[in-house]
Design a protein around this motif. Structure first.
Motif, PDB file in Angstrom:
ATOM      1  N   GLY A 112       0.807  -1.216   0.000  1.00 29.26           N
ATOM      2  CA  GLY A 112       0.000   0.000   0.000  1.00 29.26           C
ATOM      3  C   GLY A 112       0.840   1.265   0.000  1.00 29.26           C
ATOM      4  N   ASN A 113       1.939   1.240   0.725  1.00 28.06           N
ATOM      5  CA  ASN A 113       2.814   2.413   0.758  1.00 28.06           C
ATOM      6  C   ASN A 113       3.520   2.627  -0.580  1.00 28.06           C
ATOM      7  OD1 ASN A 113       2.201   3.052   3.398  1.00 28.06           O
ATOM      8  ND2 ASN A 113       3.941   1.962   4.268  1.00 28.06           N
ATOM      9  N   LEU A 114       3.972   1.524  -1.195  1.00 32.09           N
ATOM     10  CA  LEU A 114       4.600   1.651  -2.509  1.00 32.09           C
ATOM     11  C   LEU A 114       3.622   2.249  -3.517  1.00 32.09           C
ATOM     12  CD1 LEU A 114       6.525  -1.745  -2.783  1.00 32.09           C
ATOM     13  CD2 LEU A 114       7.542   0.526  -2.572  1.00 32.09           C
ATOM     14  N   ALA A 200       1.449   1.342 -15.627  1.00 33.04           N
ATOM     15  CA  ALA A 200       2.156   0.222 -14.997  1.00 33.04           C
ATOM     16  C   ALA A 200       1.893   0.189 -13.496  1.00 33.04           C
ATOM     17  CB  ALA A 200       3.653   0.331 -15.272  1.00 33.04           C
ATOM     18  N   LEU A 201       1.894   1.359 -12.866  1.00 37.10           N
ATOM     19  CA  LEU A 201       1.630   1.431 -11.431  1.00 37.10           C
ATOM     20  C   LEU A 201       0.218   0.948 -11.108  1.00 37.10           C
ATOM     21  CD1 LEU A 201       2.596   2.432  -8.588  1.00 37.10           C
ATOM     22  CD2 LEU A 201       1.462   4.597  -9.154  1.00 37.10           C
ATOM     23  N   LYS A 206      -3.484  -3.123  -8.957  1.00 35.32           N
ATOM     24  CA  LYS A 206      -4.635  -4.019  -9.102  1.00 35.32           C
ATOM     25  C   LYS A 206      -4.211  -5.468  -8.900  1.00 35.32           C
ATOM     26  CE  LYS A 206      -8.519  -5.020 -12.174  1.00 35.32           C
ATOM     27  NZ  LYS A 206      -9.195  -4.650 -13.445  1.00 35.32           N
ATOM     28  N   GLU A 207      -3.058  -5.856  -9.442  1.00 34.46           N
ATOM     29  CA  GLU A 207      -2.563  -7.223  -9.271  1.00 34.46           C
ATOM     30  C   GLU A 207      -2.280  -7.529  -7.800  1.00 34.46           C
ATOM     31  OE1 GLU A 207      -2.260  -9.708 -11.336  1.00 34.46           O
ATOM     32  OE2 GLU A 207      -2.943  -8.623 -13.108  1.00 34.46           O
ATOM     33  N   GLN A 211      -7.244  -2.331  -2.286  1.00 30.77           N
ATOM     34  CA  GLN A 211      -8.633  -1.886  -2.342  1.00 30.77           C
ATOM     35  C   GLN A 211      -8.783  -0.535  -3.033  1.00 30.77           C
ATOM     36  OE1 GLN A 211     -10.204  -1.977   1.648  1.00 30.77           O
ATOM     37  NE2 GLN A 211     -10.331  -4.211   1.698  1.00 30.77           N
ATOM     38  N   SER A 212      -7.766   0.302  -2.927  1.00 27.96           N
ATOM     39  CA  SER A 212      -7.879   1.648  -3.483  1.00 27.96           C
ATOM     40  C   SER A 212      -7.551   1.704  -4.965  1.00 27.96           C
ATOM     41  CB  SER A 212      -6.930   2.591  -2.737  1.00 27.96           C
ATOM     42  OG  SER A 212      -5.579   2.158  -2.881  1.00 27.96           O
ATOM     43  N   ALA A 213      -7.063   0.624  -5.552  1.00 26.21           N
ATOM     44  CA  ALA A 213      -6.530   0.674  -6.915  1.00 26.21           C
ATOM     45  C   ALA A 213      -7.570   1.128  -7.932  1.00 26.21           C
ATOM     46  CB  ALA A 213      -5.955  -0.682  -7.305  1.00 26.21           C
ATOM     47  N   ASP A 214      -8.786   0.594  -7.871  1.00 27.31           N
ATOM     48  CA  ASP A 214      -9.811   0.949  -8.855  1.00 27.31           C
ATOM     49  C   ASP A 214     -10.228   2.414  -8.740  1.00 27.31           C
ATOM     50  OD1 ASP A 214      -9.820  -1.581  -9.967  1.00 27.31           O
ATOM     51  OD2 ASP A 214     -11.457  -2.302  -8.712  1.00 27.31           O
TER      52      ASP A 214
END
Length: 224
Positions: A112-114, A200-201, A206-207, A211-214
């Motif tokens: 999550g931090n990355l 790419a990030l 997502k991979e 939870q916040s990716a979308d």
């Protein structure tokens, strides 16, 4: 000095002529680590023409990095004896003993931090491009790419710090970072590299099932 070990790439064999020399020692608990480091520094400077480059503190350990003749990097680290223990698998005890129950393998970075920092750097990069601060933009675009690559390493249990796992990633994963390098400081090309790095990030986020990716993907639509 009550114990010592070889660490790093030369500790267990292997390495090459470009490898650093890494030695770590336990200092008697009644002696100040800083005083011993200063003694080493004076002696190395006088006898080996060593140049003191930088210090780094991690927990109880102080690392002092020297540049020796022939461009050999020497990393010297000292730890109070009560806390002296392997910090990773590349550790070969030369004399003395380690402290029981003190093994301190470093924690990998949190996914999550990355991802979060990658997003922040992406937004900074966009602002820099629009403000005409092209060198700063180039720096931030590289940071977005690096955080995405670190996420890719983390998912595959490869070292996710200091780019140590990048070259061990599968070819198809690395191919997904085509276009993320800045080839020119022209604004349009900076935008193109930023777009590739952000994609790419977001893909790696997502991979990693963050939870916040979308939601972040929706809000960064302009950058994609």
């Amino acid at each position: 000095m009550v114990a010592g070990a070889a660490v790093g790439s030369l500790a267990l064999g292997g390495g090459d002529r470009f490898s650093d020399l890494d030695l770590t020692f336990a200092v008697d608990d009644d002696v100040l680590v800083a005083e011993v480091l200063d003694d080493w520094t004076r002696r190395l400077s006088h006898e080996s023409a060593a140049v003191h480059l930088v210090d780094l503190e991690r927990g109880p350990t102080i690392y002092r990095v020297f540049l020796l003749p022939d461009a050999l990097q020497f990393d010297l680290s000292l730890t109070p004896a009560a806390r002296f223990a392997p910090a990773g698998p590349r550790f070969r005890l030369l004399f003395g003993e380690t402290a029981e129950g003190q093994a301190r393998a470093p924690e990998p970075p949190a996914a999550g931090n990355l991802f979060g920092w990658g997003v922040i750097y992406g937004m900074h990069a966009r602002a820099c491009i629009e403000r005409g601060r092209v060198w700063q933009a180039e720096h931030y675009i590289g940071a977005v790419r690096d955080h995405a690559l670190s996420l890719a390493c983390l998912r595959r249990e490869l070292p996710a710090v200091q780019a140590r796992g990048y070259d061990d990633l599968p070819g198809d994963i690395v191919a997904g970072f085509d276009g993320t390098h800045v080839g020119s400081l022209q604004p349009q090309l900076l935008r193109s590299a930023l777009s590739a790095a952000v994609r790419a990030l977001l893909r790696e986020g997502k991979e990693a099932k963050l939870q916040s990716a979308d939601v972040v993907a929706e809000r960064l639509a302009e950058l994609r």
